[in-house]
Enzyme design. Structure first.
Site, PDB file in Angstrom:
ATOM      1  N   LYS A 113       0.866  -1.172   0.000  1.00  0.00           N
ATOM      2  CA  LYS A 113       0.000   0.000   0.000  1.00  0.00           C
ATOM      3  C   LYS A 113       0.906   1.225   0.000  1.00  0.00           C
ATOM      4  O   LYS A 113       1.508   1.578   1.011  1.00  0.00           O
ATOM      5  CB  LYS A 113      -0.911   0.015   1.217  1.00  0.00           C
ATOM      6  CG  LYS A 113      -1.917   1.153   1.156  1.00  0.00           C
ATOM      7  CD  LYS A 113      -2.994   1.006   2.205  1.00  0.00           C
ATOM      8  CE  LYS A 113      -4.111   2.011   2.000  1.00  0.00           C
ATOM      9  NZ  LYS A 113      -3.663   3.407   2.094  1.00  0.00           N
TER      10      LYS A 113
ATOM     11  N   ARG B 108      -7.910  11.663  -7.660  1.00  0.00           N
ATOM     12  CA  ARG B 108      -9.114  10.942  -7.273  1.00  0.00           C
ATOM     13  C   ARG B 108     -10.263  11.901  -6.942  1.00  0.00           C
ATOM     14  O   ARG B 108     -11.421  11.639  -7.243  1.00  0.00           O
ATOM     15  CB  ARG B 108      -8.811  10.072  -6.055  1.00  0.00           C
ATOM     16  CG  ARG B 108      -9.856   9.053  -5.773  1.00  0.00           C
ATOM     17  CD  ARG B 108      -9.415   8.161  -4.631  1.00  0.00           C
ATOM     18  NE  ARG B 108      -9.897   8.702  -3.381  1.00  0.00           N
ATOM     19  CZ  ARG B 108     -10.907   8.188  -2.693  1.00  0.00           C
ATOM     20  NH1 ARG B 108     -11.508   7.095  -3.131  1.00  0.00           N
ATOM     21  NH2 ARG B 108     -11.311   8.734  -1.587  1.00  0.00           N
TER      22      ARG B 108
HETATM   23  S1  IVH Z   1      -6.555  -0.574  -4.766  1.00  0.00           S
HETATM   24  C1  IVH Z   1     -11.037  -0.319  -5.657  1.00  0.00           C
HETATM   25  N1  IVH Z   1      -4.012  -0.958  -4.301  1.00  0.00           N
HETATM   26  O1  IVH Z   1      -4.934   3.397  -0.999  1.00  0.00           O
HETATM   27  C2  IVH Z   1      -9.651  -0.485  -5.161  1.00  0.00           C
HETATM   28  N2  IVH Z   1      -4.986   1.072  -3.552  1.00  0.00           N
HETATM   29  O2  IVH Z   1      -8.355   3.315  -0.391  1.00  0.00           O
HETATM   30  C3  IVH Z   1      -8.833   0.713  -5.412  1.00  0.00           C
HETATM   31  N3  IVH Z   1      -3.381   2.595  -2.495  1.00  0.00           N
HETATM   32  O3  IVH Z   1      -6.365   6.040  -2.152  1.00  0.00           O
HETATM   33  C4  IVH Z   1      -7.578   0.828  -4.649  1.00  0.00           C
HETATM   34  N4  IVH Z   1      -1.615   1.316  -2.703  1.00  0.00           N
HETATM   35  O4  IVH Z   1      -4.578   5.358  -3.759  1.00  0.00           O
HETATM   36  C5  IVH Z   1      -5.057  -0.122  -4.152  1.00  0.00           C
HETATM   37  N5  IVH Z   1      -1.752  -1.427  -3.990  1.00  0.00           N
HETATM   38  C6  IVH Z   1      -2.797  -0.607  -3.852  1.00  0.00           C
HETATM   39  C7  IVH Z   1      -2.658   0.662  -3.248  1.00  0.00           C
HETATM   40  C8  IVH Z   1      -3.795   1.455  -3.102  1.00  0.00           C
HETATM   41  C9  IVH Z   1      -2.062   2.477  -2.276  1.00  0.00           C
HETATM   42  C10 IVH Z   1      -4.184   3.754  -2.089  1.00  0.00           C
HETATM   43  C11 IVH Z   1      -5.139   4.244  -3.121  1.00  0.00           C
HETATM   44  C12 IVH Z   1      -6.352   4.666  -2.368  1.00  0.00           C
HETATM   45  C13 IVH Z   1      -6.195   3.992  -1.052  1.00  0.00           C
HETATM   46  C14 IVH Z   1      -7.203   2.875  -0.921  1.00  0.00           C
END
Ligand code: IVH
Length: 696
Positions: A131, A152
């Site tokens: 993440k 976003r």
């Molecule tokens: S998936 C529908 N994967 O964390 C799923 N998010 O709420 C969409 N983020 O602001 C997100 N690393 O920018 C996803 N490997 C990752 C991520 C990630 C960082 C952030 C993303 C979002 C928040 C998730």
């Protein structure tokens, strides 16, 4: 490695063909450079191709395309950002704040329940990834070409930040091998920790505001209205998903999708895995937790996604969050705590750093009770005072720092922090350096905090050159209290040396011999060895040459010091402060009493002879047939020249030997005079009369 390249070398005079070939080659090399960090083309060659394309495009504007590498930094300062509606909403994911393995178990449990899997059903396959701690961006590619980048925002609409995103070298302006009508790539724009530290260092040096953390710095850069400023902020990108897709058949799995994006030239993080069931998730969480500090960027957790896209569709969403994904956090890298006191730490080099004494707090995985405040200027700008609630950050190997304070009314008046006038370690006067930014102790030889550094510096090859007196030995000497200042070195007998660790047999005798040998030195080496602040090797040589004797230097007035080339008011003041301190004069006396000598006076000056290289800067590269690097440097400096480590327009001569590398290429590129060893020696022998005025 892909093959879609190097067509530009086989020259086709048709401008359309040529421009396309140049674009393809530049795209390929930018990908190797920025995304894979494995360039195969020298920067200068890249620049040449780039300039050729720029020239072609300005001669034939109709050839200009949106994906041209020349179009990364364009546009003007915007009055504001335009809002763009996302074709597919940008949702967020549920966060598991339980940082223990149970966080992963409960996610797997929910997924299995939703999919109605019985206890005997095989484990669910998950894609596990990091993440990233940056900001989410949607990159819209139409027919493979980047047409828009948006933040976003509220998930439904974001801001159009295309012109800033274009400046990120890692983000392809065209996807490799893609013709699909629409592919939206979603991912995180972030700033690497080293880029962040360097950015803050630059900001500090310019007395500008520093950024609290890489995420804020990245977000600020993306939302910067002036694309030229955005381009100076080093950003990176990792993809983690898709938005709208038209005309592209999706892979079956999330991991397959990331592989496909990587193949299109989009940066995808290598730290990801396909794992089985809850046990696999827990193992990934732990493995990445152990790796977290050594990653080059911040993460605040890991993300688990059900790998099968079909199962993702079946699981669907609940209150705008996918049921098939979860973020599993790690302990936070920023925490609030109370500032109990501000101490001063004296570094090995004498720099005084204000250190925050904190109410112990668990941050970034350890308990922190001290954190740096960098320098007085930064402390003042952050406005922290004892008793405040402050924000502490500890990320990776970077030392914990106080990044700001919570602004709240203070119960009582607290005076602003002041730097001490005397070094807390030794009582010597404190000087301001680096444009007033740093406070430094002037008691180098005498200060216990600088003792090890002072001895190592004195013993260094270009100072007294005491062979065998290295780090480990100095640590022992100082830690065991065997010596407390430089002259002590010369007072130790063979028996004392032999009593130290790993000094049995010949080693002790060798050190004694080396010390004996070091006693016969030059004034320049001796002065340099004293470690007077602001007096480097070149200045020490000038001082020795100008004054001839130590006594003449010690009694020189401020004005007399200023007469020496290279010596300005700051250096002059530092020299005077050094000699004004009784404990420093004492050390000098003891060193002389120990038998350290050099040729002094007119004789020493006469030896120097004419200085044919006065005012000239030379660069050495490769190995010369007979002269060592140090010997060449000594000769050049004795002739009044300076040796620099890098080639620039200001370089007068480049002396190149066997296996000369990029410095030689650069010299040729700049059309500089390149000499071999014989050429250098000839130059040194040109006994020109010294010019009356020094050129600086
Ligand atoms: S998936 C529908 N994967 O964390 C799923 N998010 O709420 C969409 N983020 O602001 C997100 N690393 O920018 C996803 N490997 C990752 C991520 C990630 C960082 C952030 C993303 C979002 C928040 C998730």
């Amino acid at each position: 490695m892909r093959s879609a390249t190097i067509a530009p070398m086989s020259f086709n005079p048709d401008p359309t063909v040529r421009a396309a070939a140049l674009r393809a080659a530049l795209q390929h090399h930018a990908h190797l450079y920025y995304t894979l960090d494995a360039p195969t083309l020298p920067d200068a060659e890249y620049d040449k191709l780039f300039q050729e394309l720029q020239a072609l495009e300005s001669a034939h504007p109709e050839l200009l395309t949106a994906d041209s590498p020349t179009q990364r930094v364009i546009g003007q300062v915007l009055p504001g950002f335009t809002s763009v509606r996302h074709a597919v909403a940008m949702l967020s994911i549920r966060t598991e704040t339980d940082t223990e393995p149970s966080g992963a178990l409960s996610f797997d449990g929910r997924v299995r329940r939703e999919l109605e899997l019985g206890p005997d059903a095989p484990p669910v396959e998950y894609a596990a990834e990091l993440k990233f701690d940056g900001l989410a961006i949607n990159l819209r590619y139409e027919a493979g070409v980047l047409v828009r980048a948006a933040t976003r925002g509220d998930g439904e609409s974001g801001e159009d930040v295309t012109q800033n995103i274009r400046t990120i070298g890692q983000i392809p302006l065209r996807l490799q091998g893609v013709t699909a009508a629409v592919i939206e790539v979603r991912g995180e724009v972030y700033m690497r920790r080293d880029d962040f530290e360097a950015l803050n260092e630059r900001q500090r040096a310019r007395l500008q505001k520093t950024f609290v953390n890489p995420r804020n710095a990245a977000a600020g850069a993306v939302r910067q209205l002036d694309p030229a400023i955005a381009a100076q902020r080093p950003l990176s990108f990792f993809a983690y998903g898709l938005g709208e897709v038209v005309g592209w058949l999706l892979p079956d799995t999330h991991s397959g999708l990331l592989d496909a994006l990587a193949a299109m030239g989009v940066p995808v993080c290598a730290d990801r895995a396909v794992v089985a069931g809850a046990a696999g998730l827990v193992a990934f969480h732990q493995a990445m937790g152990a790796k977290r500090d050594s990653l080059p960027f911040d993460i605040d957790g890991v993300v688990y996604k059900v790998n099968s896209l079909e199962l993702q569709r079946r699981l669907g969403f609940v209150s705008r969050e996918p049921r098939w994904a979860v973020a599993h956090k790690y302990p936070a890298q920023e925490q609030l705590t109370r500032l109990n006191a501000i101490d001063i730490q004296v570094g090995r080099t004498g720099k005084l750093t204000p250190v925050a004494k904190l109410e112990p707090v668990f941050v970034g995985g350890t308990t922190v009770s001290n954190a740096t405040l960098h320098n007085l200027f930064e402390l003042r700008r952050k406005g922290v005072r004892v008793g405040d609630t402050v924000i502490v950050r500890r990320a990776g190997d970077v030392i914990p720092e106080v990044v700001g304070r919570v602004v709240e009314p203070r119960a009582a008046y607290v005076p602003n922090f002041r730097m001490p006038r005397q070094c807390p370690a030794c009582g010597s006067a404190v000087l301001r350096e680096q444009g007033g930014l740093a406070h430094c102790c002037s008691g180098g030889l005498f200060c216990p905090a600088q003792r090890k550094q002072a001895i190592l510096h004195f013993a260094g090859r270009r100072a007294l050159d005491i062979e065998g007196l290295g780090d480990k030995l100095v640590d022992q000497l100082v830690d065991a209290g065997v010596i407390t200042s430089l002259p002590g070195l010369y007072k130790m007998g063979l028996a004392k040396w032999a009593a130290l660790d790993r000094m049995a047999g010949k080693s002790a005798q060798n050190i004694v011999d080396a010390l004996e040998k070091s006693k016969q030195t030059t004034l320049a080496r001796f002065l340099f060895g004293l470690g007077i602040r602001q007096v480097g090797e070149a200045t020490a040589k000038e001082l020795a040459r100008h004054f001839g004797t130590l006594d003449a230097l010690m009694t020189a007035s401020f004005e007399q010091l200023l007469e020496v080339s290279d010596v300005g008011p700051i250096v002059a003041r530092s020299i005077q402060t050094f000699f004004a301190q009784a404990h420093n004069r004492e050390v000098l006396e003891q060193l002389r009493a120990a038998g350290i000598t050099w040729a002094e006076g007119a004789g020493a000056q006469a030896q120097l002879g004419p200085r044919p290289l006065l005012g000239k800067t030379l660069v050495l590269t490769g190995s010369l047939p007979t002269l060592s690097r140090d010997a060449a440097k000594d000769l050049i400096e004795a002739a009044g020249g300076k040796v620099s480590g890098s080639v620039s327009k200001k370089t007068h001569f480049v002396v190149a030997g066997e296996e000369a590398g990029s410095k030689l290429d650069k010299a040729r590129e700049l059309g500089l005079v390149v000499l071999d060893e014989a050429g250098l020696l000839a130059l040194l022998n040109e006994a020109q009369p010294e010019p009356p005025v020094l050129s600086s």
